[in-house]
Write an enzyme that holds these catalytic residues in place. Structure first.
Site, short mmCIF file in Angstrom:
data_model
loop_
_atom_site.label_atom_id
_atom_site.label_comp_id
_atom_site.label_asym_id
_atom_site.label_seq_id
_atom_site.Cartn_x
_atom_site.Cartn_y
_atom_site.Cartn_z
N GLY A 46 0.43 -8.76 9.44
CA GLY A 46 -0.43 -7.60 9.22
C GLY A 46 0.02 -6.86 7.97
O GLY A 46 1.19 -6.91 7.61
N GLN A 51 0.79 0.29 2.65
CA GLN A 51 2.01 -0.44 2.28
C GLN A 51 1.98 -0.94 0.84
O GLN A 51 3.02 -1.25 0.28
CB GLN A 51 2.24 -1.63 3.22
CG GLN A 51 2.59 -1.20 4.65
CD GLN A 51 2.69 -2.40 5.55
OE1 GLN A 51 1.68 -2.87 6.07
NE2 GLN A 51 3.89 -2.92 5.73
N CYS A 91 8.30 -5.35 10.30
CA CYS A 91 7.36 -4.74 9.36
C CYS A 91 7.76 -5.16 7.95
O CYS A 91 8.95 -5.13 7.62
CB CYS A 91 7.42 -3.22 9.50
SG CYS A 91 6.35 -2.34 8.35
N LEU A 92 6.78 -5.53 7.13
CA LEU A 92 7.09 -5.93 5.75
C LEU A 92 7.70 -4.77 4.97
O LEU A 92 8.36 -5.00 3.96
CB LEU A 92 5.82 -6.44 5.05
CG LEU A 92 5.25 -7.75 5.63
CD1 LEU A 92 3.95 -8.12 4.94
CD2 LEU A 92 6.26 -8.88 5.54
N HIS A 133 0.05 -1.13 15.32
CA HIS A 133 1.08 -0.97 14.29
C HIS A 133 0.43 -0.62 12.94
O HIS A 133 0.90 0.27 12.23
CB HIS A 133 1.88 -2.29 14.21
CG HIS A 133 2.91 -2.37 13.14
ND1 HIS A 133 4.25 -2.53 13.41
CD2 HIS A 133 2.81 -2.33 11.78
CE1 HIS A 133 4.92 -2.58 12.27
NE2 HIS A 133 4.07 -2.47 11.26
N GLU A 134 -0.67 -1.32 12.61
CA GLU A 134 -1.32 -1.10 11.31
C GLU A 134 -2.05 0.24 11.26
O GLU A 134 -2.04 0.91 10.23
CB GLU A 134 -2.27 -2.25 10.97
CG GLU A 134 -1.62 -3.64 10.91
CD GLU A 134 -0.40 -3.72 10.01
OE1 GLU A 134 -0.33 -2.98 9.01
OE2 GLU A 134 0.50 -4.52 10.32
N HIS A 137 0.30 2.85 10.34
CA HIS A 137 0.58 2.92 8.90
C HIS A 137 -0.40 3.86 8.20
O HIS A 137 -0.03 4.62 7.31
CB HIS A 137 0.46 1.53 8.25
CG HIS A 137 1.72 0.72 8.29
ND1 HIS A 137 2.91 1.15 7.77
CD2 HIS A 137 1.96 -0.53 8.78
CE1 HIS A 137 3.84 0.21 7.93
NE2 HIS A 137 3.28 -0.82 8.55
ZN ZN Z 1 4.24 -2.53 9.19
#
Ligand code: ZN
Length: 172
Positions: A46, A51, A91-92, A133-134, A137
């Site tokens: 994701g 991000q 998470c990236l 989760h997204e 963000h």
């Molecule tokens: Zn993330």
């Protein structure tokens, strides 16, 4: 297409609240394509526009093992949540850390797709976790916010330290 650079915790830009997307046009579709290329290259399941330092309400997801279930969710709204699931999230933007987080097991979400059509979808398990989760963000929230203050500070310090070592290595 292009690989975009991903902001990393504790970058304050990850704390911005994203604004609604007013028009789904070719520029937005190009951004979505770049985000997919970036996410698959990382690799991740994701990626939110936040991000990549674009503060608009959209994210992409693909929880399949073979990159066959790509979703782009624009102006997502979670309509219903039920059940409880605990998974190890990563998470990236928090590279190298995986921690248990509790989420709703099943959700219903409304969004616009890449053609600008309004869609409602049910999701459960990993995809439901990923969507929650997204959406976080887009509201400036990270999965580390669900951990204890002590653990969050530990991750923060280690990431800053590792990054400092990395940039020294790059110069040398
Ligand atoms: Zn993330």
């Amino acid at each position: 297409m292009a690989i975009l650079s991903i902001l990393e915790f504790p970058d304050p830009r990850l704390r911005k609240t994203a604004r609604r997307v007013s028009k789904v046009d070719d520029d937005l579709r190009r951004l979505i394509d770049d985000m997919f290329e970036t996410m698959y290259a990382a690799p991740g399941i994701g990626l939110a526009a936040t991000q990549v330092n674009i503060h608009r309400r959209l994210f992409i997801a693909d929880v399949s093992a073979d990159q066959t279930e790509p979703y782009a969710l624009i102006n997502p709204e979670i309509l219903e949540k039920d059940g409880v699931i605990v998974t190890e999230e990563g998470c990236l933007s928090v590279p190298g850390y995986y921690e248990e987080v509790e989420r709703a097991e099943h959700i219903r979400v409304r969004f616009e797709n890449r053609d600008g059509e309004q869609v409602e979808m049910e999701a459960k398990g990993l995809l439901a976790v990923c969507i929650q989760h997204e959406v976080d963000h887009l509201d400036g929230k990270l999965f580390v916010d669900y951990l204890s203050e002590a653990r969050r500070q530990q991750i923060r310090k280690r990431l800053i330290r590792d990054r400092r070592h990395q940039s020294t290595a790059d110069v040398a």
